[in-house]
Design a protein around this motif. Sequence first.
Motif, PDB file in Angstrom:
ATOM      1  N   GLN A 265      51.786  33.604  25.017  1.00 31.54           N
ATOM      2  CA  GLN A 265      53.162  33.434  24.543  1.00 31.54           C
ATOM      3  C   GLN A 265      53.933  32.444  25.417  1.00 31.54           C
ATOM      4  O   GLN A 265      54.757  31.653  24.916  1.00 31.54           O
ATOM      5  N   ILE A 266      53.668  32.499  26.725  1.00 29.12           N
ATOM      6  CA  ILE A 266      54.373  31.561  27.618  1.00 29.12           C
ATOM      7  C   ILE A 266      53.985  30.131  27.292  1.00 29.12           C
ATOM      8  O   ILE A 266      54.838  29.223  27.275  1.00 29.12           O
ATOM      9  N   VAL A 267      52.704  29.936  27.055  1.00 27.25           N
ATOM     10  CA  VAL A 267      52.275  28.573  26.705  1.00 27.25           C
ATOM     11  C   VAL A 267      52.960  28.107  25.427  1.00 27.25           C
ATOM     12  O   VAL A 267      53.451  26.967  25.324  1.00 27.25           O
ATOM     13  N   GLN A 268      53.027  29.025  24.428  1.00 28.39           N
ATOM     14  CA  GLN A 268      53.680  28.653  23.167  1.00 28.39           C
ATOM     15  C   GLN A 268      55.174  28.415  23.352  1.00 28.39           C
ATOM     16  O   GLN A 268      55.751  27.463  22.801  1.00 28.39           O
ATOM     17  N   ALA A 269      55.807  29.297  24.179  1.00 27.78           N
ATOM     18  CA  ALA A 269      57.254  29.149  24.412  1.00 27.78           C
ATOM     19  C   ALA A 269      57.564  27.856  25.144  1.00 27.78           C
ATOM     20  O   ALA A 269      58.579  27.189  24.863  1.00 27.78           O
ATOM     21  N   ARG A 270      56.697  27.502  26.106  1.00 27.65           N
ATOM     22  CA  ARG A 270      56.925  26.244  26.820  1.00 27.65           C
ATOM     23  C   ARG A 270      56.794  25.052  25.886  1.00 27.65           C
ATOM     24  O   ARG A 270      57.570  24.085  25.966  1.00 27.65           O
ATOM     25  N   ALA A 271      55.840  25.102  24.995  1.00 28.63           N
ATOM     26  CA  ALA A 271      55.693  23.995  24.034  1.00 28.63           C
ATOM     27  C   ALA A 271      56.890  23.916  23.089  1.00 28.63           C
ATOM     28  O   ALA A 271      57.410  22.818  22.801  1.00 28.63           O
ATOM     29  N   ASP A 272      57.374  25.110  22.617  1.00 23.84           N
ATOM     30  CA  ASP A 272      58.528  25.124  21.711  1.00 23.84           C
ATOM     31  C   ASP A 272      59.773  24.600  22.413  1.00 23.84           C
ATOM     32  O   ASP A 272      60.539  23.800  21.848  1.00 23.84           O
ATOM     33  N   LEU A 273      59.954  25.039  23.688  1.00 23.92           N
ATOM     34  CA  LEU A 273      61.125  24.583  24.445  1.00 23.92           C
ATOM     35  C   LEU A 273      61.068  23.085  24.673  1.00 23.92           C
ATOM     36  O   LEU A 273      62.101  22.380  24.545  1.00 23.92           O
ATOM     37  N   SER A 274      59.905  22.588  24.988  1.00 25.33           N
ATOM     38  CA  SER A 274      59.783  21.144  25.215  1.00 25.33           C
ATOM     39  C   SER A 274      60.121  20.369  23.951  1.00 25.33           C
ATOM     40  O   SER A 274      60.811  19.326  23.996  1.00 25.33           O
ATOM     41  N   ALA A 275      59.653  20.866  22.783  1.00 25.85           N
ATOM     42  CA  ALA A 275      59.954  20.165  21.520  1.00 25.85           C
ATOM     43  C   ALA A 275      61.450  20.192  21.216  1.00 25.85           C
ATOM     44  O   ALA A 275      62.048  19.165  20.829  1.00 25.85           O
ATOM     45  N   LYS A 276      62.059  21.371  21.423  1.00 30.22           N
ATOM     46  CA  LYS A 276      63.494  21.470  21.124  1.00 30.22           C
ATOM     47  C   LYS A 276      64.320  20.657  22.095  1.00 30.22           C
ATOM     48  O   LYS A 276      65.334  20.038  21.699  1.00 30.22           O
ATOM     49  N   VAL A 277      63.938  20.630  23.346  1.00 28.87           N
ATOM     50  CA  VAL A 277      64.677  19.806  24.327  1.00 28.87           C
ATOM     51  C   VAL A 277      64.554  18.340  23.964  1.00 28.87           C
ATOM     52  O   VAL A 277      65.524  17.563  24.068  1.00 28.87           O
ATOM     53  N   ALA A 278      63.381  17.924  23.499  1.00 28.79           N
ATOM     54  CA  ALA A 278      63.195  16.522  23.118  1.00 28.79           C
ATOM     55  C   ALA A 278      64.081  16.160  21.921  1.00 28.79           C
ATOM     56  O   ALA A 278      64.732  15.098  21.900  1.00 28.79           O
ATOM     57  N   VAL A 279      64.133  17.070  20.925  1.00 25.04           N
ATOM     58  CA  VAL A 279      64.978  16.800  19.741  1.00 25.04           C
ATOM     59  C   VAL A 279      66.449  16.760  20.119  1.00 25.04           C
ATOM     60  O   VAL A 279      67.223  15.882  19.685  1.00 25.04           O
ATOM     61  N   TYR A 280      66.839  17.712  20.966  1.00 23.97           N
ATOM     62  CA  TYR A 280      68.248  17.774  21.374  1.00 23.97           C
ATOM     63  C   TYR A 280      68.624  16.527  22.173  1.00 23.97           C
ATOM     64  O   TYR A 280      69.723  15.961  21.977  1.00 23.97           O
ATOM     65  N   SER A 281      67.762  16.050  23.000  1.00 22.80           N
ATOM     66  CA  SER A 281      68.063  14.844  23.776  1.00 22.80           C
ATOM     67  C   SER A 281      68.193  13.643  22.866  1.00 22.80           C
ATOM     68  O   SER A 281      69.084  12.788  23.048  1.00 22.80           O
ATOM     69  N   GLN A 282      67.339  13.550  21.879  1.00 27.70           N
ATOM     70  CA  GLN A 282      67.420  12.423  20.949  1.00 27.70           C
ATOM     71  C   GLN A 282      68.719  12.461  20.140  1.00 27.70           C
ATOM     72  O   GLN A 282      69.367  11.436  19.930  1.00 27.70           O
ATOM     73  N   VAL A 283      69.096  13.708  19.736  1.00 28.88           N
ATOM     74  CA  VAL A 283      70.351  13.838  18.960  1.00 28.88           C
ATOM     75  C   VAL A 283      71.538  13.421  19.804  1.00 28.88           C
ATOM     76  O   VAL A 283      72.449  12.691  19.344  1.00 28.88           O
ATOM     77  N   GLN A 284      71.583  13.844  21.051  1.00 29.69           N
ATOM     78  CA  GLN A 284      72.697  13.478  21.929  1.00 29.69           C
ATOM     79  C   GLN A 284      72.743  11.974  22.136  1.00 29.69           C
ATOM     80  O   GLN A 284      73.829  11.364  22.159  1.00 29.69           O
ATOM     81  N   THR A 285      71.596  11.359  22.251  1.00 32.61           N
ATOM     82  CA  THR A 285      71.562   9.905  22.451  1.00 32.61           C
ATOM     83  C   THR A 285      72.117   9.178  21.225  1.00 32.61           C
ATOM     84  O   THR A 285      72.903   8.224  21.339  1.00 32.61           O
ATOM     85  N   LEU A 286      71.700   9.610  20.049  1.00 34.12           N
ATOM     86  CA  LEU A 286      72.174   8.957  18.826  1.00 34.12           C
ATOM     87  C   LEU A 286      73.663   9.219  18.595  1.00 34.12           C
ATOM     88  O   LEU A 286      74.394   8.341  18.094  1.00 34.12           O
ATOM     89  N   LEU A 287      74.108  10.440  18.968  1.00 41.39           N
ATOM     90  CA  LEU A 287      75.535  10.723  18.801  1.00 41.39           C
ATOM     91  C   LEU A 287      76.361   9.857  19.729  1.00 41.39           C
ATOM     92  O   LEU A 287      77.435   9.343  19.339  1.00 41.39           O
ATOM     93  N   LYS A 288      75.896   9.696  20.961  1.00 41.70           N
ATOM     94  CA  LYS A 288      76.631   8.841  21.883  1.00 41.70           C
ATOM     95  C   LYS A 288      76.625   7.398  21.430  1.00 41.70           C
ATOM     96  O   LYS A 288      77.582   6.660  21.663  1.00 41.70           O
ATOM     97  N   ALA A 289      75.553   7.008  20.756  1.00 37.26           N
ATOM     98  CA  ALA A 289      75.473   5.630  20.275  1.00 37.26           C
ATOM     99  C   ALA A 289      76.239   5.442  18.972  1.00 37.26           C
ATOM    100  O   ALA A 289      76.361   4.307  18.490  1.00 37.26           O
ATOM    101  N   GLY A 290      76.773   6.522  18.366  1.00 39.08           N
ATOM    102  CA  GLY A 290      77.530   6.429  17.120  1.00 39.08           C
ATOM    103  C   GLY A 290      76.650   6.283  15.918  1.00 39.08           C
ATOM    104  O   GLY A 290      77.096   5.718  14.908  1.00 39.08           O
ATOM    105  N   ASN A 291      75.459   6.745  15.946  1.00 30.93           N
ATOM    106  CA  ASN A 291      74.538   6.650  14.825  1.00 30.93           C
ATOM    107  C   ASN A 291      74.072   8.037  14.408  1.00 30.93           C
ATOM    108  O   ASN A 291      72.884   8.364  14.440  1.00 30.93           O
ATOM    109  N   PRO A 292      75.008   8.888  13.999  1.00 37.12           N
ATOM    110  CA  PRO A 292      74.562  10.231  13.603  1.00 37.12           C
ATOM    111  C   PRO A 292      73.735  10.214  12.331  1.00 37.12           C
ATOM    112  O   PRO A 292      72.990  11.139  12.043  1.00 37.12           O
TER     113      PRO A 292
END
Length: 717
Positions: A265-292
């Motif tokens: 479960q830890i391995v799966q949770a770490r993979a899920d967290l990494s994917a969600k952190v990556a998506v969230y970082s990309q969203v924040q970058t695009l929002l800051k760039a004004g390209n929602p």
Amino acid sequence: MSSQGINPRLAEGPGSPAPPITFADILAILRNRLGLIARVTAAVVVLAVIVVLLMPTRYASSAVVMLDPRKNMVADSSAVLTQLPTDPASLQNQIQILQSRDLAAEVIAKLKLYDDPEFNGALQPSATGQLLAQLNPRNWFAGPAAPASAAIQRDAIIDAFLGHLYAETNGLSTTITVTFSSRDPAKAALIADTIAQAYVGDLVDAKLNASDETSTWLTQRIRDLGRQVEIQEAAALTYRAQHNLDSSTGGTSLIEAQLGGINGQIVQARADLSAKVAVYSQVQTLLKAGNPADISQIIASPLIIQLRTQQADLLRQQAALAIPYGPKHPKRIAIESELKDLDQKISEEAARVASGLANDVAVARAQLNSLQGSLNATQHQASGQDMTAVKLRALEADAASTRKLYESFLGRLTSIQDQEGLQYPDAHVISRAPVPSAPSSPSRVLIVLASIPAGLLLGCLFALLSARFAPAPRRLVPQVQPMPRPRPAPAPPQPAFRAPAILAEVPGALAEGAADHIVDWPASPFSRAVGALLGRIAPTRPGSAGRIVAVTTSEQEGAGPTVALALARAAAAAGIRTILVDGHLQHPVLTEAARVRAEGGMLDVLAGATTVNQALLRDPKSKALILAATRPPRDPAAVLASPKTAELFAHLRRISDLVIVAVPPVLASAEAPGFARLCDAVVMVARPEEAPRPGLGAALETLGRWRAPPVGLAWVR
């Protein structure tokens, strides 16, 4: 009547020594007592005839047993005992079994030979047996025989039975011949066959007994192992239940299973967290760039899709009104207002989607932290149960080992029980004993013929003993009148014999190894006395011709060789060139006394087989040279009287200063006269107690008759 026909032995005076008995004397004694020899021979032959007539006739029959080296692969696949070996030592062991008392007792009991008078002499003692018992010297002084017990009678019968039994191997084969002799030919054949069959049966019985004993032991052992397996497996199950160990996972505990699940479960949770952190970082970058609008999660939102649809409709309307109306036209202003409102809604929806992604990241991180905490707690709990699992594995290993041994013994017991009825003997009878048609013993003719030479030898012995112990006649010299003979011319007068001078007194000469003291103990009384004796016999001037001195005794050997060897060593130590000659031609003594080994001696030099230089040996303890005697001559007197011997001693005189000859006793050897004539002086070695005896005086008188050189006495103690 002449005295020449009288026996010279009878004519000897009482004081003269008896000459040795010759072979001719023995023949004369036997010839004069032929009647006694014939009577003794006849008595021996008659006694042999009586003995062979009293000896019972025996018949011998033989059965042949072969040790089979072949192996029955069916019967012996699970054999308890190994195949019987057929080497010579094993064959001798089987012969001992065939001749054993136990096998004999078995055959005797089977054939009821305890009631057979041939083996049980107490049932019917024969006259011949009583006569032989009376002739046995061991029974002459024995008291009255006590009544024998049953055990003693049984042993006596077995002894009598074994006296008729004989077993032997046949050459290099694996066969054994069993021979039995008896007064009855049919009985001899029956007993020989019975012994062979009993031996083969004992081999099978030995296998059966071994199988029974092994089966009994295996049965008890299997029972013990079964109880032990039951106890060990129950202990493992109890321990597993007490410590919550999961039996479905191969012995792993529930905690270990939980650790495995939490890790997954830890391995799966770490993979899920990494994917969600990556998506969230990309969203924040695009929002800051004004390209929602480039955000895939935003584009996929149903509300955004609806707003985008409305925005597209308004943009078409705006484009349609831009041509007929100006920028200030109310319709265009209304459309632009609606477009701004849609943009505001799209931005709000994008912010909401980004906020949802942030919440997902936080939830995933919280879940990961929770799983990590559970993992740490579970690991802490599992660290305390490691010893529990180790002990469980030990219990299970013990149970498995005991069960494996149990199954092995059970299989072995089953195979042995299956083969108990199929035992194949290692030996079988290949030739049954036939009923003999002719007796095997005794060989009466051979015994009678052998008694003839035995009687002759015994008769000769009786004749010699009768001559030896016969009473002597009263007068040894018969009274006869000799015939008148012309008186012989008187012999020239001989010089009167004078008593020799005493040269020295040598103490310690009779001790063992005394000659070694000359070198080992030069200051001993013996060494000083030998030095004084050497001063009396050694050459007076250096460089003068060598001197030959004989050292001898009167009747017995005594210390003569010891004094001769000691004189030679003392002379060599004084710088005198010395040669020691062994004059004991018949029985050499110096090689053993000096501890040297001679390949050639004086006789070899005289025969030309070797040279003087090659024959001379170096004394191990001095510089003296030794000329040994290696082989006895046929006629010592003839050898010493030959010119070659005189030439040899002349040569020894030239190459040395002193030649010492160890001569045998004067009165007991044939060499003494010859050596006495070759020497310059004679040293007579004697003990003081010999002075009153006639032997010493006779030896000195003999030397005088031989016209020996000057003689001197050396007293030894």
